[in-house]
Design a protein around this motif. Sequence first.
Motif, mmCIF file in Angstrom:
data_model
loop_
_atom_site.group_PDB
_atom_site.id
_atom_site.type_symbol
_atom_site.label_atom_id
_atom_site.label_comp_id
_atom_site.label_asym_id
_atom_site.label_seq_id
_atom_site.Cartn_x
_atom_site.Cartn_y
_atom_site.Cartn_z
ATOM 1 N N VAL A 28 -22.081 12.848 -12.948
ATOM 2 C CA VAL A 28 -22.204 11.482 -12.439
ATOM 3 C C VAL A 28 -23.161 10.717 -13.341
ATOM 4 O O VAL A 28 -24.268 11.193 -13.639
ATOM 5 C CB VAL A 28 -22.728 11.478 -10.989
ATOM 6 C CG1 VAL A 28 -22.818 10.048 -10.462
ATOM 7 C CG2 VAL A 28 -21.827 12.326 -10.096
ATOM 8 N N PHE A 29 -22.750 9.530 -13.763
ATOM 9 C CA PHE A 29 -23.541 8.722 -14.689
ATOM 10 C C PHE A 29 -24.298 7.629 -13.947
ATOM 11 O O PHE A 29 -23.734 6.934 -13.094
ATOM 12 C CB PHE A 29 -22.639 8.075 -15.740
ATOM 13 C CG PHE A 29 -22.173 9.026 -16.803
ATOM 14 C CD1 PHE A 29 -22.675 8.944 -18.092
ATOM 15 C CD2 PHE A 29 -21.230 10.005 -16.520
ATOM 16 C CE1 PHE A 29 -22.252 9.826 -19.083
ATOM 17 C CE2 PHE A 29 -20.800 10.890 -17.504
ATOM 18 C CZ PHE A 29 -21.312 10.795 -18.786
ATOM 19 N N ARG A 37 -20.952 0.461 -15.263
ATOM 20 C CA ARG A 37 -20.054 1.590 -15.501
ATOM 21 C C ARG A 37 -19.220 1.412 -16.763
ATOM 22 O O ARG A 37 -18.614 2.376 -17.243
ATOM 23 C CB ARG A 37 -19.151 1.808 -14.285
ATOM 24 C CG ARG A 37 -18.014 0.802 -14.112
ATOM 25 C CD ARG A 37 -17.254 1.092 -12.826
ATOM 26 N NE ARG A 37 -16.018 0.364 -12.689
ATOM 27 C CZ ARG A 37 -15.925 -0.881 -12.249
ATOM 28 N NH1 ARG A 37 -17.019 -1.557 -11.920
ATOM 29 N NH2 ARG A 37 -14.740 -1.467 -12.128
ATOM 30 N N HIS A 38 -19.166 0.191 -17.301
ATOM 31 C CA HIS A 38 -18.395 -0.047 -18.519
ATOM 32 C C HIS A 38 -19.232 0.143 -19.780
ATOM 33 O O HIS A 38 -18.757 -0.160 -20.883
ATOM 34 C CB HIS A 38 -17.810 -1.456 -18.504
ATOM 35 C CG HIS A 38 -16.846 -1.694 -17.374
ATOM 36 N ND1 HIS A 38 -15.668 -0.980 -17.245
ATOM 37 C CD2 HIS A 38 -16.904 -2.543 -16.316
ATOM 38 C CE1 HIS A 38 -15.021 -1.389 -16.158
ATOM 39 N NE2 HIS A 38 -15.757 -2.323 -15.573
ATOM 40 N N SER A 39 -20.444 0.646 -19.646
ATOM 41 C CA SER A 39 -21.299 0.893 -20.808
ATOM 42 C C SER A 39 -20.550 1.699 -21.862
ATOM 43 O O SER A 39 -20.125 2.830 -21.596
ATOM 44 C CB SER A 39 -22.554 1.661 -20.381
ATOM 45 O OG SER A 39 -23.186 2.262 -21.493
ATOM 46 N N PRO A 40 -20.370 1.165 -23.073
ATOM 47 C CA PRO A 40 -19.613 1.914 -24.093
ATOM 48 C C PRO A 40 -20.306 3.205 -24.495
ATOM 49 O O PRO A 40 -19.642 4.193 -24.824
ATOM 50 C CB PRO A 40 -19.523 0.931 -25.267
ATOM 51 C CG PRO A 40 -20.645 -0.048 -25.045
ATOM 52 C CD PRO A 40 -20.804 -0.162 -23.565
ATOM 53 N N ARG A 41 -21.642 3.232 -24.448
ATOM 54 C CA ARG A 41 -22.347 4.460 -24.822
ATOM 55 C C ARG A 41 -22.097 5.560 -23.789
ATOM 56 O O ARG A 41 -21.799 6.703 -24.141
ATOM 57 C CB ARG A 41 -23.841 4.162 -24.978
ATOM 58 C CG ARG A 41 -24.160 3.406 -26.252
ATOM 59 C CD ARG A 41 -25.625 3.037 -26.342
ATOM 60 N NE ARG A 41 -25.967 1.954 -25.414
ATOM 61 C CZ ARG A 41 -25.773 0.671 -25.685
ATOM 62 N NH1 ARG A 41 -25.258 0.303 -26.849
ATOM 63 N NH2 ARG A 41 -26.104 -0.261 -24.816
ATOM 64 N N ASN A 42 -22.223 5.225 -22.512
ATOM 65 C CA ASN A 42 -21.963 6.229 -21.487
ATOM 66 C C ASN A 42 -20.508 6.676 -21.491
ATOM 67 O O ASN A 42 -20.209 7.851 -21.242
ATOM 68 C CB ASN A 42 -22.342 5.684 -20.103
ATOM 69 C CG ASN A 42 -23.834 5.757 -19.853
ATOM 70 O OD1 ASN A 42 -24.586 6.335 -20.649
ATOM 71 N ND2 ASN A 42 -24.283 5.178 -18.757
ATOM 72 N N LEU A 57 -17.872 10.709 -13.262
ATOM 73 C CA LEU A 57 -17.865 9.525 -12.403
ATOM 74 C C LEU A 57 -18.860 8.527 -12.963
ATOM 75 O O LEU A 57 -20.058 8.793 -13.009
ATOM 76 C CB LEU A 57 -18.240 9.887 -10.964
ATOM 77 C CG LEU A 57 -18.428 8.690 -10.009
ATOM 78 C CD1 LEU A 57 -17.123 7.899 -9.882
ATOM 79 C CD2 LEU A 57 -18.905 9.152 -8.629
ATOM 80 N N LEU A 58 -18.345 7.404 -13.437
ATOM 81 C CA LEU A 58 -19.181 6.294 -13.862
ATOM 82 C C LEU A 58 -19.072 5.219 -12.790
ATOM 83 O O LEU A 58 -17.950 4.830 -12.411
ATOM 84 C CB LEU A 58 -18.734 5.743 -15.208
ATOM 85 C CG LEU A 58 -18.830 6.702 -16.396
ATOM 86 C CD1 LEU A 58 -17.471 7.321 -16.693
ATOM 87 C CD2 LEU A 58 -19.342 5.973 -17.633
ATOM 88 N N PHE A 59 -20.207 4.753 -12.288
ATOM 89 C CA PHE A 59 -20.145 3.767 -11.214
ATOM 90 C C PHE A 59 -21.259 2.740 -11.371
ATOM 91 O O PHE A 59 -22.234 2.947 -12.099
ATOM 92 C CB PHE A 59 -20.239 4.452 -9.842
ATOM 93 C CG PHE A 59 -21.629 4.910 -9.485
ATOM 94 C CD1 PHE A 59 -22.422 4.188 -8.616
ATOM 95 C CD2 PHE A 59 -22.152 6.080 -10.038
ATOM 96 C CE1 PHE A 59 -23.698 4.608 -8.294
ATOM 97 C CE2 PHE A 59 -23.423 6.510 -9.715
ATOM 98 C CZ PHE A 59 -24.202 5.771 -8.839
#
Length: 217
Positions: A28-29, A37-42, A57-59
């Motif tokens: 989970v990020f 959640r749209h962070s290009p690095r994550n 899961l990016l939220f």
Amino acid sequence: MTEVHVPAGDVRLDGDLSEPARARGIVVFAHGSGSGRHSPRNRRVAASLAERGFGTLLFDLLTPEEELSDLRTAHLRFNVPLLAGRLGQVVTWLRREGCPTAAGCPVGLFGASTGAAAALVAAASCPDDVAAVVSRGGRPDLAAHALGAVRAPTLLIVGGRDLEVLSLNERSLDRMDPAGGHELTVVPGAGHLFEEPGALREVSRLAGEWFSANVRE
């Protein structure tokens, strides 16, 4: 990748869930201040973890309305108790009903900047639900009160040129239980955002190896 709406107290948080057929774990990020959640690095790190067989899961830690308010006041992005509480609720939802893959599946947390502080507080609060933590350019000092209670093996990744954050991470590591297997790794030549050539690839490799070693049944 499936769009999900995660209940967290009196709000619902938007997320993107990726479920491999037989996930070895779910990561989970928790994004940093001013990100989402749209962070290009994550997302690059998440894609690398997916190649290793992890679900992700990016939220968004904040609702769209809260994001707009925070853009004007910045009063929520550093509210670590609020962010950690929501992260803990997301982990609980994920393990109990979020997806069939996560049922009984170990969970790791990946936090960036202030999201790392939220991840550490959540790990301390939910020791049975979090198997490992990775921090990228994190602010563990903002979780100072919880550091001694973090049982999940934690990897602190800091850029070698990010001197102030490196000092904060070094002092934070000293406050963590040495028996927990926590480590600090410096990526030479990298700044706070790891934008230098190869820096984020190294973060992905380090995170993948850490989760592979610690997020398991």
